[in-house]
Motif scaffolding. Sequence first.
Motif, mmCIF file in Angstrom:
data_model
loop_
_atom_site.group_PDB
_atom_site.id
_atom_site.type_symbol
_atom_site.label_atom_id
_atom_site.label_comp_id
_atom_site.label_asym_id
_atom_site.label_seq_id
_atom_site.Cartn_x
_atom_site.Cartn_y
_atom_site.Cartn_z
ATOM 1 N N GLU A 1 0.631 -1.014 -0.458
ATOM 2 C CA GLU A 1 -0.096 0.193 0.105
ATOM 3 C C GLU A 1 1.117 1.285 0.091
ATOM 4 O O GLU A 1 1.281 0.870 0.578
ATOM 5 C CB GLU A 1 -0.385 -0.145 1.331
ATOM 6 N N PRO A 2 0.869 2.442 -0.876
ATOM 7 C CA PRO A 2 1.220 3.380 -0.398
ATOM 8 C C PRO A 2 1.117 3.951 -0.087
ATOM 9 O O PRO A 2 0.232 4.736 0.791
ATOM 10 C CB PRO A 2 1.158 3.779 -2.352
ATOM 11 N N MET A 3 1.892 4.294 1.088
ATOM 12 C CA MET A 3 1.756 5.397 2.265
ATOM 13 C C MET A 3 1.799 7.350 1.447
ATOM 14 O O MET A 3 2.254 7.337 1.055
ATOM 15 C CB MET A 3 2.766 5.254 3.088
ATOM 16 N N LYS A 4 0.978 7.672 2.135
ATOM 17 C CA LYS A 4 0.697 9.223 1.672
ATOM 18 C C LYS A 4 2.045 10.053 2.923
ATOM 19 O O LYS A 4 2.237 9.388 3.615
ATOM 20 C CB LYS A 4 -0.903 9.336 2.373
ATOM 21 N N SER A 5 1.919 11.209 2.655
ATOM 22 C CA SER A 5 2.808 12.213 2.997
ATOM 23 C C SER A 5 2.950 13.254 4.681
ATOM 24 O O SER A 5 3.146 13.245 5.333
ATOM 25 C CB SER A 5 3.820 13.155 2.939
ATOM 26 N N TYR A 6 0.880 13.240 4.539
ATOM 27 C CA TYR A 6 0.775 14.366 5.478
ATOM 28 C C TYR A 6 1.177 15.623 5.922
ATOM 29 O O TYR A 6 1.194 15.670 6.496
ATOM 30 C CB TYR A 6 0.387 13.162 7.280
ATOM 31 N N ALA A 7 1.638 15.443 4.861
ATOM 32 C CA ALA A 7 3.014 17.339 4.493
ATOM 33 C C ALA A 7 1.742 18.575 4.481
ATOM 34 O O ALA A 7 0.846 18.114 4.691
ATOM 35 C CB ALA A 7 3.727 17.141 3.795
ATOM 36 N N PRO A 8 2.302 19.053 5.192
ATOM 37 C CA PRO A 8 1.518 20.454 5.008
ATOM 38 C C PRO A 8 0.719 20.566 4.029
ATOM 39 O O PRO A 8 1.232 20.642 2.491
ATOM 40 C CB PRO A 8 2.253 21.561 5.950
ATOM 41 N N GLY A 9 -0.621 21.084 4.019
ATOM 42 C CA GLY A 9 -1.774 21.766 2.978
ATOM 43 C C GLY A 9 -1.774 20.450 1.738
ATOM 44 O O GLY A 9 -2.625 20.467 1.029
ATOM 45 N N SER A 10 -1.362 18.477 2.320
ATOM 46 C CA SER A 10 -1.434 17.868 1.791
ATOM 47 C C SER A 10 -3.379 17.745 1.539
ATOM 48 O O SER A 10 -3.557 17.890 3.253
ATOM 49 C CB SER A 10 -1.062 17.058 1.865
ATOM 50 N N PRO A 11 -3.824 17.006 0.955
ATOM 51 C CA PRO A 11 -5.244 16.395 1.085
ATOM 52 C C PRO A 11 -5.803 15.435 2.037
ATOM 53 O O PRO A 11 -6.746 15.198 3.037
ATOM 54 C CB PRO A 11 -5.401 16.174 -0.218
ATOM 55 N N GLU A 12 -4.495 14.148 2.504
ATOM 56 C CA GLU A 12 -4.493 14.091 3.452
ATOM 57 C C GLU A 12 -4.671 14.291 4.645
ATOM 58 O O GLU A 12 -5.204 13.632 5.942
ATOM 59 C CB GLU A 12 -3.367 12.421 3.681
ATOM 60 N N ARG A 13 -3.989 14.853 4.736
ATOM 61 C CA ARG A 13 -3.326 16.030 6.153
ATOM 62 C C ARG A 13 -4.996 16.752 6.395
ATOM 63 O O ARG A 13 -5.594 17.003 7.079
ATOM 64 C CB ARG A 13 -2.154 16.826 6.318
ATOM 65 N N THR A 14 -5.485 16.870 5.293
ATOM 66 C CA THR A 14 -6.981 18.156 6.007
ATOM 67 C C THR A 14 -7.798 17.035 6.017
ATOM 68 O O THR A 14 -8.392 16.925 6.887
ATOM 69 C CB THR A 14 -7.153 18.278 4.634
ATOM 70 N N ALA A 15 -8.028 15.835 5.263
ATOM 71 C CA ALA A 15 -9.177 14.260 5.591
ATOM 72 C C ALA A 15 -9.001 14.048 7.299
ATOM 73 O O ALA A 15 -9.971 13.661 7.359
ATOM 74 C CB ALA A 15 -8.824 12.748 5.060
#
Length: 549
Positions: free
Chosen positions: A19-33
Amino acid sequence: MSVPTATLATFKVPTVVNEPMKSYAPGSPERTALQTALKELRAQVPLDIPCIVNGQEVRTGIVEKQVMPHEHKTILCNYHNADEALVTKAIDGALAAKEHWENTPFSDRAAIFLKAADLVSTKYRYKVMAATMLGQGKTAWQAEIDAAAEMADFWRFGVKFAEELYGVQPPQNSAGTWNRTEYRPLEGFVFAVSPFNFTAIGGNLAGAPVLMGNVCVWKPAPAATYAAYVTYEILREAGLPAGVIQFIPGPAPEVVGQALKHPEFAALHFTGSTHVFRKLWKDIGNNIDNYKSYPRIVGETGGKNFHMAHKTASVNSVVQNTIRSAFEYQGQKCSACSRAYFPDNLWPEIKAGLLKAHSRIEVGSVEDFKHFAGPVITKPSFDKVKGYIDWAKSDSESEIIAGGTYDDSKGYFIQPTIIVTTNPKSRTMTEEIFGPVVTIYVYKAEEYEKTLDLVANSSAYALTGSLFSQDRYATILGANKLRHAAGNFYINDKCTGAVVGQQPFGGGRASGTNDKAGSAAILSRFVSPRSIKESFLDLEDFIYPSNLA
């Protein structure tokens, strides 16, 4: 007479990748979610979590609480403990569900787990991560690699490995015969006991045997109840039939005692402390005359994991990997680096690098993404780690060079602590702490081989270990000397972070049975092969040629 199930094709499972891992960097959609999921979960607490028996929610009224370890006055959920009657009902229900599940074709069982993996990586990703963060004190990145990526990997690669296992067939057939092997689930039920520190482990402890056609009674760790419940929700939505997994939080002595004395107890799938695992093994032995079959015992327990550096090691690599391995998730990984052996020629540089890196570590609420580390899991854990730090402060052979402070007024926070000792067999070098504490022994660079022997033989555990070296002959020597000191061995890398499908995980000695989670090996522990020989020609006479005159 039951109707046979038609097999109309030999199916191939889809190609499986990590599974590809998301970064959760500032401004990323995954951080917002994820931030949205955390807020939504906050708004719902305290949740009310039932037992799930035969697909039905059961509220016993015997309620315990799971608190947020970074904010221990806030209750994440109140969960209902199973009582004796409910445990009995759960076991009976699992056994009643067994025949249908055992006879379910592998392709259909596989489809459930492949769907569950897709659900956890999409629809449920941020929900199960938020549950893991607030309930188990994980940062966003630690929750991502655990509850999202590793959970999906366990289920997807489990399907792939099961397909491979089923494909292992006899290579020879005598004339007029056909030999084949089937991999039957075990008779009875599997009892899974999962830990607090990895949501994915709970999904695998229950999931691996079930994928192979077994039924499972699952007792999650109290401090991971809500994330385990979400995991069960995912499997249920993926189509897992009622009763195949029975979800029963409850007090360990009562639940475990009932499961282990049942005649249909077929296997223990366990991750937790060495002390508890040994106690369970003894209990199983004491009940051996009661069982229909010899139970399988599969366990992964503790570790006293090491980083060993040769005089040619890259200093920056040693520093960065040691900080990560020792202090990610507050050292609450069974693979975390807890003891280190560094040569005196590199020690001044390594020490300076460690202190500089340590100064950048921020500890605090997991809801603030800037924090590298969060809390330890419970008050008993806090007190245990605090006790080791206090001991080091008073020990004449130990020096705390970083950290050494703690505060449980709001959450169970302990500053990552680095100890240097002149005694390679001190308490903090030999005893499992399971917290953000690493102890370093500085050895004479010319005593590399002697120190390898020390590393290999100074611990009862043998889970993970790392060797840092730029000298190939030194690396070969180290790998040989440390062969039995770790089930997962790393060269120029940290001793944490095993990936399903890449580094099958498990260790020996007091660290467990080394059945290698994340591989086909562990699936083989939950099946009982049957060899089948079918003859196509009649036997004409019982006499052998050698009997003729």
